[in-house]
Design a protein around this motif. Sequence first.
Motif: not given
Length: 186
Positions: A110-111, A114, A127, A131
């Motif tokens: 996820v990071p 982004f 973010v 999580c």
Amino acid sequence: MNTSPLQKTISKVFPNSTVASAVEIIFLLGLGMIAVILHAKLRMPMHLPGKQGLLFVALIVTGKGLSKFPFAASLSGIGAATLLLMPGLGFHDPFMALNYLFLGCLMDIVPGFFSRFTSREWILAIVTGACWIFIPLFRLAMSLVVEMPMGAFRSGYVYPFVTHFIFGVAGGLIAAGLLTLAHKKS
């Protein structure tokens, strides 16, 4: 006269890339283990679900930011999960190792997604906070399948999600600050 610099002066700390990679892997596994040890040693009943995210997220995201591996957080999650499988730490959640294993993978995916769009620290901190919400979400999902103690949900279902998010964001901001300092020093 030979004017080329000596090999020792142009090499890094570890001249062999295999040795450097092995040391980095051990470092990342150790970060996950340190996060679990700190969690075990700093436990106190404050009734703030997710407070350990402050340390865990800060350590894991800092390690990920310093590492050259794209799967650095997963390695730290493996280190945390491995230590959680050892008896004697005092954790009673049988799925805690699975939590941290999945969380490490999520922190890689996820990071990283982004960071392609922005390098702003506060967005990445949000973010990482999102999580960290994975833990109460996973516990809630597991409680639908397996009967387990749900101490985190004593105060309702919204409170654990909010506190996990806040502590995850705070851990992400700490990591962003540490990484900014580390990059300024180098």
